[in-house]
Design a protein around this motif. Structure first.
Motif, PDB file in Angstrom:
ATOM      1  N   LEU A 403     -14.177   6.250   0.699  1.00 22.78           N
ATOM      2  CA  LEU A 403     -13.030   5.474   0.225  1.00 22.78           C
ATOM      3  C   LEU A 403     -12.210   5.025   1.427  1.00 22.78           C
ATOM      4  O   LEU A 403     -11.738   5.857   2.214  1.00 22.78           O
ATOM      5  N   ILE A 404     -12.055   3.718   1.569  1.00 26.04           N
ATOM      6  CA  ILE A 404     -11.252   3.136   2.650  1.00 26.04           C
ATOM      7  C   ILE A 404     -10.015   2.507   2.021  1.00 26.04           C
ATOM      8  O   ILE A 404     -10.117   1.738   1.067  1.00 26.04           O
ATOM      9  N   GLN A 405      -8.848   2.827   2.585  1.00 26.71           N
ATOM     10  CA  GLN A 405      -7.588   2.264   2.106  1.00 26.71           C
ATOM     11  C   GLN A 405      -6.880   1.568   3.262  1.00 26.71           C
ATOM     12  O   GLN A 405      -6.701   2.168   4.330  1.00 26.71           O
ATOM     13  N   VAL A 406      -6.531   0.321   3.029  1.00 21.14           N
ATOM     14  CA  VAL A 406      -5.804  -0.477   4.030  1.00 21.14           C
ATOM     15  C   VAL A 406      -4.435  -0.810   3.437  1.00 21.14           C
ATOM     16  O   VAL A 406      -4.337  -1.557   2.458  1.00 21.14           O
ATOM     17  N   GLN A 407      -3.379  -0.259   4.035  1.00 15.58           N
ATOM     18  CA  GLN A 407      -2.024  -0.448   3.509  1.00 15.58           C
ATOM     19  C   GLN A 407      -1.178  -1.241   4.503  1.00 15.58           C
ATOM     20  O   GLN A 407      -1.093  -0.897   5.678  1.00 15.58           O
ATOM     21  N   ASP A 408      -0.605  -2.335   4.007  1.00 15.96           N
ATOM     22  CA  ASP A 408       0.267  -3.142   4.865  1.00 15.96           C
ATOM     23  C   ASP A 408       1.725  -2.898   4.500  1.00 15.96           C
ATOM     24  O   ASP A 408       2.036  -2.106   3.602  1.00 15.96           O
ATOM     25  N   GLN A 409       2.618  -3.571   5.179  1.00 14.72           N
ATOM     26  CA  GLN A 409       4.056  -3.459   4.913  1.00 14.72           C
ATOM     27  C   GLN A 409       4.628  -4.786   4.433  1.00 14.72           C
ATOM     28  O   GLN A 409       5.800  -5.098   4.657  1.00 14.72           O
ATOM     29  N   GLY A 410       3.767  -5.560   3.783  1.00 16.87           N
ATOM     30  CA  GLY A 410       4.195  -6.841   3.271  1.00 16.87           C
ATOM     31  C   GLY A 410       4.988  -6.718   1.988  1.00 16.87           C
ATOM     32  O   GLY A 410       5.335  -5.610   1.543  1.00 16.87           O
ATOM     33  N   PRO A 411       5.269  -7.843   1.330  1.00 11.81           N
ATOM     34  CA  PRO A 411       6.079  -7.830   0.108  1.00 11.81           C
ATOM     35  C   PRO A 411       5.327  -7.329  -1.117  1.00 11.81           C
ATOM     36  O   PRO A 411       5.932  -7.146  -2.180  1.00 11.81           O
ATOM     37  N   GLY A 412       4.017  -7.111  -1.001  1.00 14.11           N
ATOM     38  CA  GLY A 412       3.248  -6.696  -2.164  1.00 14.11           C
ATOM     39  C   GLY A 412       2.880  -7.862  -3.055  1.00 14.11           C
ATOM     40  O   GLY A 412       3.127  -9.037  -2.737  1.00 14.11           O
ATOM     41  N   VAL A 413       2.295  -7.550  -4.188  1.00 18.27           N
ATOM     42  CA  VAL A 413       1.819  -8.567  -5.131  1.00 18.27           C
ATOM     43  C   VAL A 413       2.300  -8.188  -6.524  1.00 18.27           C
ATOM     44  O   VAL A 413       2.258  -7.002  -6.895  1.00 18.27           O
ATOM     45  N   PRO A 414       2.786  -9.138  -7.311  1.00 15.28           N
ATOM     46  CA  PRO A 414       3.162  -8.817  -8.693  1.00 15.28           C
ATOM     47  C   PRO A 414       1.989  -8.163  -9.439  1.00 15.28           C
ATOM     48  O   PRO A 414       0.833  -8.533  -9.249  1.00 15.28           O
ATOM     49  N   GLU A 415       2.322  -7.189 -10.266  1.00 17.82           N
ATOM     50  CA  GLU A 415       1.283  -6.403 -10.937  1.00 17.82           C
ATOM     51  C   GLU A 415       0.305  -7.284 -11.720  1.00 17.82           C
ATOM     52  O   GLU A 415      -0.888  -7.031 -11.738  1.00 17.82           O
ATOM     53  N   GLU A 416       0.829  -8.330 -12.365  1.00 17.16           N
ATOM     54  CA  GLU A 416      -0.040  -9.179 -13.190  1.00 17.16           C
ATOM     55  C   GLU A 416      -0.959 -10.065 -12.351  1.00 17.16           C
ATOM     56  O   GLU A 416      -1.869 -10.706 -12.899  1.00 17.16           O
ATOM     57  N   LYS A 417      -0.740 -10.096 -11.031  1.00 15.80           N
ATOM     58  CA  LYS A 417      -1.560 -10.956 -10.181  1.00 15.80           C
ATOM     59  C   LYS A 417      -2.462 -10.168  -9.242  1.00 15.80           C
ATOM     60  O   LYS A 417      -3.088 -10.756  -8.356  1.00 15.80           O
ATOM     61  N   LEU A 418      -2.542  -8.846  -9.426  1.00 19.61           N
ATOM     62  CA  LEU A 418      -3.358  -8.026  -8.539  1.00 19.61           C
ATOM     63  C   LEU A 418      -4.839  -8.376  -8.628  1.00 19.61           C
ATOM     64  O   LEU A 418      -5.574  -8.217  -7.661  1.00 19.61           O
ATOM     65  N   GLU A 419      -5.271  -8.846  -9.774  1.00 20.85           N
ATOM     66  CA  GLU A 419      -6.686  -9.223  -9.918  1.00 20.85           C
ATOM     67  C   GLU A 419      -6.912 -10.684  -9.533  1.00 20.85           C
ATOM     68  O   GLU A 419      -7.998 -11.059  -9.090  1.00 20.85           O
ATOM     69  N   HIS A 458     -10.458  -2.965  -5.078  1.00 19.44           N
ATOM     70  CA  HIS A 458      -9.327  -3.345  -5.922  1.00 19.44           C
ATOM     71  C   HIS A 458      -8.041  -3.180  -5.121  1.00 19.44           C
ATOM     72  O   HIS A 458      -8.030  -2.560  -4.042  1.00 19.44           O
ATOM     73  N   ALA A 459      -6.984  -3.733  -5.666  1.00 18.59           N
ATOM     74  CA  ALA A 459      -5.691  -3.713  -4.973  1.00 18.59           C
ATOM     75  C   ALA A 459      -4.650  -3.034  -5.851  1.00 18.59           C
ATOM     76  O   ALA A 459      -4.717  -3.096  -7.082  1.00 18.59           O
ATOM     77  N   ARG A 460      -3.690  -2.388  -5.195  1.00 21.15           N
ATOM     78  CA  ARG A 460      -2.553  -1.794  -5.915  1.00 21.15           C
ATOM     79  C   ARG A 460      -1.335  -1.801  -4.990  1.00 21.15           C
ATOM     80  O   ARG A 460      -1.472  -1.818  -3.760  1.00 21.15           O
ATOM     81  N   ASN A 461      -0.180  -1.809  -5.578  1.00 21.67           N
ATOM     82  CA  ASN A 461       1.049  -1.803  -4.815  1.00 21.67           C
ATOM     83  C   ASN A 461       1.435  -0.374  -4.430  1.00 21.67           C
ATOM     84  O   ASN A 461       1.288   0.557  -5.236  1.00 21.67           O
ATOM     85  N   ALA A 462       1.886  -0.201  -3.200  1.00 23.78           N
ATOM     86  CA  ALA A 462       2.335   1.109  -2.742  1.00 23.78           C
ATOM     87  C   ALA A 462       3.735   1.393  -3.279  1.00 23.78           C
ATOM     88  O   ALA A 462       4.541   0.481  -3.500  1.00 23.78           O
ATOM     89  N   CYS A 463       4.040   2.669  -3.485  1.00 26.71           N
ATOM     90  CA  CYS A 463       5.356   3.041  -4.027  1.00 26.71           C
ATOM     91  C   CYS A 463       6.479   2.660  -3.064  1.00 26.71           C
ATOM     92  O   CYS A 463       7.557   2.237  -3.498  1.00 26.71           O
ATOM     93  N   GLN A 464       6.238   2.810  -1.771  1.00 25.43           N
ATOM     94  CA  GLN A 464       7.273   2.502  -0.791  1.00 25.43           C
ATOM     95  C   GLN A 464       7.239   1.058  -0.335  1.00 25.43           C
ATOM     96  O   GLN A 464       7.958   0.686   0.606  1.00 25.43           O
ATOM     97  N   GLY A 465       6.431   0.241  -0.985  1.00 24.65           N
ATOM     98  CA  GLY A 465       6.349  -1.164  -0.638  1.00 24.65           C
ATOM     99  C   GLY A 465       5.071  -1.475   0.109  1.00 24.65           C
ATOM    100  O   GLY A 465       4.477  -0.626   0.775  1.00 24.65           O
ATOM    101  N   GLY A 466       4.632  -2.692  -0.016  1.00 19.50           N
ATOM    102  CA  GLY A 466       3.388  -3.086   0.611  1.00 19.50           C
ATOM    103  C   GLY A 466       2.217  -3.040  -0.364  1.00 19.50           C
ATOM    104  O   GLY A 466       2.329  -2.561  -1.496  1.00 19.50           O
TER     105      GLY A 466
END
Length: 479
Positions: A403-419, A458-466
């Motif tokens: 499992l590889i996870q790449v986490q950025d510090q960007g604004p994230g993506v709205p939940e409905e647009k993650l796919e 797949h993509a998901r938003n981090a709790c602290q942002g990004g």
């Protein structure tokens, strides 16, 4: 391989023919017996003569016997006699000489009489005494059925009718799915959208049902390819207008020659990259393979590959930091380093593009064991500020994978647009991405390549942002 249709044909033809001919043979025998049997009325008449002769025989009434024989001769133009157990005429009755040798061949009244027999001796034994009543069967009582017609009916006409009905049923049974497939193929050829053939066959589970299911899969794949290619061409033509427009504006503007050439060169480079990515995406769509060909499989160190990608990214985005949190002993077998490197590089570049100036990108990797809970440990970059979750994450998996996870510090993506971000040419901020040289194909290509390696993304938003991109890659593909 499914042999249901083969078994149905074998059983229906072999067992059907066996049952058919056995039934017809039995029916022919019963019919022949029925047609060659003396009628019940005539049988009763013969038994009445025999009963009368027996009474007269026991009463020793020779005159009565003579009258009975005379009556039989007058009514039926035949002879009758009383025969003792040693085949000798008794009570004054007479047997013509040419029938004396045939007295052993008497038949009972209920026995069948073949129509080829012109003269038949009927014998009725007396209930008491060792004698019997014998009569030459009158021609009026002789059954004369048309056995030729009955035999033709049982051996030709009836089997032909049954076989015609069976052949018609068999034809309909076989041609129905063929007609459904023909109509579906015609719809696919003319409208590029065919109704599914398999549901129209109901509960059939034979080879033709499998063929219909395969056809549906093929038709669905063709429709998906046609739709995706049309969408790709439309999106690509739309995207090409932007660099072409910028090149035209550069040519028509008041820029200097050096700046004009620099802008045109940059637009050409972006256009080439766009076309190359679009062609790669089209190729991956057309291949649609979940496993790699054998000649593309290789064993390599994933840790080394990720180090090379991070080194290149740090050189390109020197104002941003990449935190590496993965062990140095991750290995993949029967995989493909080129496809995987392109996917990870696209994700890393995308994360760096969305991270703010001076921000950081965190890359973690853990190995998941089959049916076991794993605790990440041994991070070689802990001193660089690796998050605590890197050494505390526990994951339960059902197969051996990474499992590889790449986490950025960007604004994230709205939940409905993650796919939606994995769709071709989809960009949340189109103006910003065009300015940075993005066309919205990076994540699409990454997903296609990861899926071809047997993994998922797949993509998901981090709790602290990004945004966190999660890649699951099998340690080993089937060879």
């Amino acid at each position: 391989m499914n042999r249901r249709l083969y078994l149905i044909l074998m059983a229906s033809v072999c067992l059907g023919c066996l049952v058919l001919f056995a039934s017809l043979h039995r029916a022919d025998a019963i019919l022949s017996h029925k047609l060659t049997t003396i009628s019940d009325l005539d049988q009763q008449q013969l038994k009445t003569y025999a009963t009368s002769a027996e009474h007269l025989y026991h009463a020793q009434d020779q005159a009565g016997i003579a009258r009975l024989m005379q009556k039989i001769d007058q009514e039926h133009q035949t002879w009758a006699a009383i025969i003792t157990h040693n085949l000798s005429p008794a009570m004054g009755t007479q047997v013509p000489d040419r029938y004396l040798t045939r007295l052993n061949f008497q038949r009972k009244p209920e026995w069948p009489v073949h129509n080829r027999w012109n003269e038949v001796l009927i014998g009725v034994p007396f209930e008491q005494g060792k004698a019997s009543f014998v009569i030459l069967l009158p021609q009026s009582m002789h059954p004369r059925p048309n056995l030729f017609f009955s035999h033709m009916m049982m051996t030709v006409i009836a089997p032909l009718i049954v076989l015609l009905i069976f052949t018609h049923w068999l034809y309909r049974y076989l041609i129905k799915p063929v007609d459904i497939l023909r109509i579906a193929a015609d719809e696919l050829a003319n409208t590029e959208k065919a109704r599914p053939a398999r549901p129209q066959l109901g509960k059939r589970q034979d080879e033709l049902a499998e063929l219909a299911a395969t056809f549906d899969s093929m038709a669905g794949r063709i429709q998906t390819l046609v739709t995706s290619q049309r969408q790709l061409i439309g999106d690509l033509s739309h995207e090409l207008r932007t660099p072409l427009t910028r090149m035209r504006l550069a040519l028509d503007g008041d820029l200097g020659e050096a700046e004009k050439h620099q802008r045109i060169r940059r637009e050409i480079q972006l256009t080439n990259q766009l076309i190359e990515d679009a062609m790669t995406l089209a190729w991956l769509d057309s291949e649609h393979m979940h496993t790699l060909p054998q000649h593309l499989k290789e064993d390599f160190s994933l840790s080394v590959l990720m180090d090379l990608i991070c080194d290149d990214a740090e050189f390109e985005f020197e104002e941003k930091q990449i935190i590496r949190c993965y062990p140095d002993n991750l290995k993949l077998f029967n995989s493909n380093s080129l496809a995987l490197s392109q996917s990870i590089e696209n994700i890393v570049r995308n994360g760096l593009l969305h991270s703010p100036e001076g921000g950081q990108l965190t890359i973690t990797a853990i190995q998941l064991e089959t049916d076991a809970t794993e605790t990440v440990s041994g991070c070689q970059h802990a001193s660089e500020g690796c998050p605590d979750t890197c050494s505390q994450t526990r994951v339960c998996a059902r197969e051996r994978s990474i499992l590889i996870q790449v986490q950025d510090q960007g604004p994230g993506v709205p939940e409905e647009k993650l796919e939606q971000i994995f769709q071709p040419f989809y960009r949340i901020d189109k103006a910003r991405m065009r300015k940075k040289g993005g066309f919205g194909l990076g994540l699409t290509l990454a997903r296609k390549q990861i899926e071809r390696l047997g993994g998922s993304i797949h993509a998901r938003n981090a709790c602290q942002g990004g945004l966190i991109m999660c890649l699951r890659i099998p340690v080993s593909l089937a060879s």
